[in-house]
Design an enzyme around this catalytic site. Structure first.
Site, PDB file in Angstrom:
ATOM      1  N   GLU A 124       5.459  11.370  -0.001  1.00 30.98           N
ATOM      2  CA  GLU A 124       4.261  12.169   0.316  1.00 30.98           C
ATOM      3  C   GLU A 124       3.376  12.370  -0.927  1.00 30.98           C
ATOM      4  O   GLU A 124       2.740  13.407  -1.099  1.00 30.98           O
ATOM      5  CB  GLU A 124       4.649  13.477   1.013  1.00 30.98           C
ATOM      6  CG  GLU A 124       5.349  13.163   2.339  1.00 30.98           C
ATOM      7  CD  GLU A 124       5.565  14.335   3.253  1.00 30.98           C
ATOM      8  OE1 GLU A 124       4.786  15.290   3.201  1.00 30.98           O
ATOM      9  OE2 GLU A 124       6.524  14.271   4.052  1.00 30.98           O
ATOM     10  N   GLY A 169      29.332  19.926 -16.435  1.00 27.68           N
ATOM     11  CA  GLY A 169      29.964  19.006 -17.375  1.00 27.68           C
ATOM     12  C   GLY A 169      30.382  17.724 -16.662  1.00 27.68           C
ATOM     13  O   GLY A 169      29.712  17.271 -15.733  1.00 27.68           O
ATOM     14  N   GLY A 170      31.519  17.146 -17.089  1.00 24.87           N
ATOM     15  CA  GLY A 170      31.997  15.886 -16.489  1.00 24.87           C
ATOM     16  C   GLY A 170      32.168  15.996 -14.989  1.00 24.87           C
ATOM     17  O   GLY A 170      31.919  15.033 -14.248  1.00 24.87           O
ATOM     18  N   ALA A 229       0.850  -1.203   0.000  1.00 20.98           N
ATOM     19  CA  ALA A 229       0.000   0.000   0.000  1.00 20.98           C
ATOM     20  C   ALA A 229       0.882   1.247   0.000  1.00 20.98           C
ATOM     21  O   ALA A 229       1.368   1.681   1.045  1.00 20.98           O
ATOM     22  CB  ALA A 229      -0.928   0.001   1.210  1.00 20.98           C
ATOM     23  N   ILE A 277      25.662  21.885 -16.450  1.00 17.85           N
ATOM     24  CA  ILE A 277      26.530  23.073 -16.422  1.00 17.85           C
ATOM     25  C   ILE A 277      27.921  22.695 -15.910  1.00 17.85           C
ATOM     26  O   ILE A 277      28.939  23.201 -16.393  1.00 17.85           O
ATOM     27  CB  ILE A 277      25.877  24.186 -15.555  1.00 17.85           C
ATOM     28  CG1 ILE A 277      24.643  24.750 -16.289  1.00 17.85           C
ATOM     29  CG2 ILE A 277      26.883  25.307 -15.238  1.00 17.85           C
ATOM     30  CD1 ILE A 277      23.729  25.597 -15.424  1.00 17.85           C
ATOM     31  N   THR A 295      10.446   7.070   7.587  1.00 18.01           N
ATOM     32  CA  THR A 295      11.485   8.056   7.870  1.00 18.01           C
ATOM     33  C   THR A 295      11.623   8.276   9.372  1.00 18.01           C
ATOM     34  O   THR A 295      10.619   8.453  10.069  1.00 18.01           O
ATOM     35  CB  THR A 295      11.143   9.397   7.173  1.00 18.01           C
ATOM     36  OG1 THR A 295      11.044   9.153   5.773  1.00 18.01           O
ATOM     37  CG2 THR A 295      12.220  10.455   7.424  1.00 18.01           C
TER      38      THR A 295
HETATM   39  N1  COS Z   1      -8.299  15.888   3.610  1.00 21.69           N
HETATM   40  C1  COS Z   1      -9.306  15.332   4.316  1.00 21.69           C
HETATM   41  N2  COS Z   1     -10.036  14.304   3.868  1.00 21.69           N
HETATM   42  C2  COS Z   1      -9.720  13.809   2.661  1.00 21.69           C
HETATM   43  C3  COS Z   1      -8.673  14.322   1.871  1.00 21.69           C
HETATM   44  C4  COS Z   1      -7.944  15.423   2.397  1.00 21.69           C
HETATM   45  N3  COS Z   1      -6.950  15.963   1.701  1.00 21.69           N
HETATM   46  N4  COS Z   1      -8.607  13.626   0.731  1.00 21.69           N
HETATM   47  C5  COS Z   1      -9.557  12.698   0.786  1.00 21.69           C
HETATM   48  N5  COS Z   1     -10.240  12.812   1.954  1.00 21.69           N
HETATM   49  C6  COS Z   1     -11.385  12.018   2.396  1.00 21.69           C
HETATM   50  C7  COS Z   1     -12.474  12.057   1.337  1.00 21.69           C
HETATM   51  O1  COS Z   1     -13.294  13.180   1.521  1.00 21.69           O
HETATM   52  C8  COS Z   1     -13.194  10.759   1.577  1.00 21.69           C
HETATM   53  O2  COS Z   1     -14.070  10.927   2.665  1.00 21.69           O
HETATM   54  P1  COS Z   1     -15.628  10.455   2.551  1.00 21.69           P
HETATM   55  O3  COS Z   1     -15.544   8.968   2.373  1.00 21.69           O
HETATM   56  O4  COS Z   1     -16.225  10.872   3.852  1.00 21.69           O
HETATM   57  O5  COS Z   1     -16.176  11.143   1.352  1.00 21.69           O
HETATM   58  C9  COS Z   1     -12.089   9.814   2.029  1.00 21.69           C
HETATM   59  O6  COS Z   1     -11.022  10.652   2.510  1.00 21.69           O
HETATM   60  C10 COS Z   1     -11.577   8.939   0.909  1.00 21.69           C
HETATM   61  O7  COS Z   1     -11.174   9.803  -0.135  1.00 21.69           O
HETATM   62  P2  COS Z   1     -10.920   9.287  -1.629  1.00 21.69           P
HETATM   63  O8  COS Z   1     -12.042   8.420  -2.057  1.00 21.69           O
HETATM   64  O9  COS Z   1     -10.557  10.451  -2.459  1.00 21.69           O
HETATM   65  O10 COS Z   1      -9.647   8.332  -1.379  1.00 21.69           O
HETATM   66  P3  COS Z   1      -8.840   7.431  -2.381  1.00 21.69           P
HETATM   67  O11 COS Z   1      -8.713   6.064  -1.835  1.00 21.69           O
HETATM   68  O12 COS Z   1      -9.381   7.601  -3.783  1.00 21.69           O
HETATM   69  O13 COS Z   1      -7.355   8.037  -2.272  1.00 21.69           O
HETATM   70  C11 COS Z   1      -5.490   9.326  -2.943  1.00 21.69           C
HETATM   71  C12 COS Z   1      -7.005   9.221  -2.716  1.00 21.69           C
HETATM   72  C13 COS Z   1      -4.991   8.452  -4.093  1.00 21.69           C
HETATM   73  C14 COS Z   1      -5.313  10.779  -3.300  1.00 21.69           C
HETATM   74  C15 COS Z   1      -4.748   8.964  -1.640  1.00 21.69           C
HETATM   75  O14 COS Z   1      -4.762   7.586  -1.407  1.00 21.69           O
HETATM   76  C16 COS Z   1      -3.306   9.445  -1.627  1.00 21.69           C
HETATM   77  O15 COS Z   1      -3.030  10.621  -1.379  1.00 21.69           O
HETATM   78  N6  COS Z   1      -2.362   8.531  -1.912  1.00 21.69           N
HETATM   79  C17 COS Z   1      -0.955   8.833  -1.791  1.00 21.69           C
HETATM   80  C18 COS Z   1      -0.508   8.473  -0.435  1.00 21.69           C
HETATM   81  C19 COS Z   1       0.801   9.089  -0.134  1.00 21.69           C
HETATM   82  O16 COS Z   1       1.025  10.283  -0.319  1.00 21.69           O
HETATM   83  N7  COS Z   1       1.683   8.251   0.366  1.00 21.69           N
HETATM   84  C20 COS Z   1       2.952   8.693   0.804  1.00 21.69           C
HETATM   85  C21 COS Z   1       3.141   8.150   2.170  1.00 21.69           C
HETATM   86  S1  COS Z   1       3.812   9.244   3.282  1.00 21.69           S
HETATM   87  S2  COS Z   1       5.645   9.436   2.755  1.00 21.69           S
END
Ligand code: COS
Length: 389
Positions: free
Chosen positions: A368, A344-345, A129, A342, A157
């Site tokens: 993130e 180079g090597g 995930a 810029i 981290t």
């Molecule tokens: N703030 C608050 N709530 C949020 C939100 C935000 N920025 N973004 C989404 N939500 C809420 C939605 O409103 C939704 O709530 P409801 O079910 O009540 O409507 C719920 O969270 C699920 O949202 P959504 O369906 O958009 O979720 P997805 O599973 O489609 O995921 C992404 C969206 C892909 C954008 C998300 O999984 C993501 O950011 N992935 C990247 C993760 C990441 O950055 N990983 C790095 C790890 S840390 S180094």
């Protein structure tokens, strides 16, 4: 929340000096030994860097997001490992507690996070995930007044330094609504760390797996006390973290541009400084313009962020944070690439700083939320804003 302008300018000047006089001279040491010396970490605590974003009532400095971005820009002008030591306390580790925690949780953890006495990490990612954070498998099973948490968290981290984790685990069914955020102390039985990750760059940053085998955590450690809110907490934390990383990208681009200009002034070919050649000037110009554009975007998104109540979710602001992250991290990638060109090597040689910065900045487009995740967030929001018309 913000610091008064006069005190803020003093703080910024102090951080600028600290970066130039203390951190820049230690860059080679960090690169060679793959760690940030403990005396530097102690100085960072002394300066208050671990508590930049924590309100003064909990012992922090209480910067606004716009102010935090300005300070992080300065921290970006040196090897990224230094910022990383304090990064999880300033941002993704602490902010879930600050935004959504109970009064007791804030009082118990935030003062120690602000002082740096407690290092806190953010544990969302798992082996299966990453971008699809809502599919995480770590399981938290209720057992009396506790939960037993099992699973594996990946690339965490500061895990080797951490005294606690803001850790997302599944208390309910599939999807985002089944996820809760826990505060998990590091010393609990059943919690072990994997071996140190070997990375492309950012030497001196510490990351590893966190393994949990029926780790007993009190239900009172669920952030906010209500199960099922953890995904939203994580997303809000990431919105903020994305702005922080955008500012860091701008600071690093500033440094790489500086290194490139210095080299272009000194290096002579065909009887003149290479900086006098228009093709070199074109690369410098592109980098300067893109840096200014990115920084203007970051400042504007951070100011917008400061207009919303703490912990509230504003889709427009999430969208702007993703725009800033996407543009700034891609920008610094291009600036680093030109920096090597810029030079180079010599730019390929480890003794020149651009080689390591080139490797360091590659991570900015990944963690993130990758650039592609930012595009997804931006695109989804634009379609939603447009409604069904
Ligand atoms: N703030 C608050 N709530 C949020 C939100 C935000 N920025 N973004 C989404 N939500 C809420 C939605 O409103 C939704 O709530 P409801 O079910 O009540 O409507 C719920 O969270 C699920 O949202 P959504 O369906 O958009 O979720 P997805 O599973 O489609 O995921 C992404 C969206 C892909 C954008 C998300 O999984 C993501 O950011 N992935 C990247 C993760 C990441 O950055 N990983 C790095 C790890 S840390 S180094």
């Amino acid at each position: 929340m913000s610091l008064d302008q006069e005190t803020f300018q003093l703080l910024k000047a102090t951080v600028q000096r600290f970066v130039q006089e203390r951190l820049v001279p230690a860059e080679d040491l960090v690169e060679e030994h793959d760690e940030v010396p403990e005396d530097i970490v102690a100085d960072m605590k002394e300066l208050g860097l671990f508590g930049l974003s924590i309100p003064e009532e909990y012992g922090g400095i209480g910067l606004s997001m716009a102010q935090e971005c300005e300070v992080v820009y300065e921290l970006g002008r040196t090897a990224l490992a230094f910022r990383s030591v304090a990064g999880t306390n300033i941002g993704i580790g602490s902010q879930g507690i600050l935004m959504d925690g109970t009064a007791e949780q804030k009082a118990e953890y935030l003062p120690r996070i602000a002082s740096g006495e407690l290092i806190i990490s953010f544990a969302l990612t798992e082996p299966d995930a990453g971008s699809d954070a809502a599919s995480l498998k770590a399981r938290a099973v209720a057992d009396g007044d506790d939960y037993l948490i099992s699973g594996t968290k990946r690339f965490i981290t500061n895990a080797p330094r951490a005294g606690a984790f803001t850790l997302m685990a599944r208390t309910g069914g599939a999807g985002a609504g089944g996820i809760s955020a826990f505060i998990v102390p590091a010393g609990l039985p059943g919690l072990t760390l994997g071996k140190a990750d070997k990375k492309m760059g950012q030497r001196g940053t510490r990351t590893c797996d966190v393994n949990l085998d029926s780790v007993r955590v009190p239900a009172a450690n669920i952030i906010g006390g209500v199960p099922g809110q953890g995904f939203k907490t994580a997303m809000k934390v990431l919105d903020r973290g994305r702005l922080h990383l955008s500012a860091l990208s701008c600071g690093m681009a500033d440094r790489i541009l500086h290194e490139s200009i210095v080299y272009a002034q000194q290096r002579k070919q065909f009887g003149q400084r290479i900086g006098d050649f228009q093709l070199i000037q074109a690369m410098l110009a592109d980098s300067q313009a893109e840096l200014l554009a990115a920084w203007a975007l970051v400042q504007s998104a951070a100011r917008a962020y400061d207009t919303k109540p703490m912990g509230a979710h504003d889709p427009e602001i999430s969208m702007q944070a993703s725009c800033a992250k996407m543009f700034s991290t891609e920008m610094v990638g291009r600036v680093a690439d030109r920096g090597v060109q810029i030079h180079g090597g010599s730019g390929y040689m480890n003794e020149y700083k651009v080689e390591r910065f080139y490797r360091d900045v590659r991570l900015l487009r990944l963690y993130e939320g990758t650039t592609q995740i930012q595009q997804l967030v931006i695109g989804k929001h634009l379609m939603r804003f447009a409604g069904n018309a």
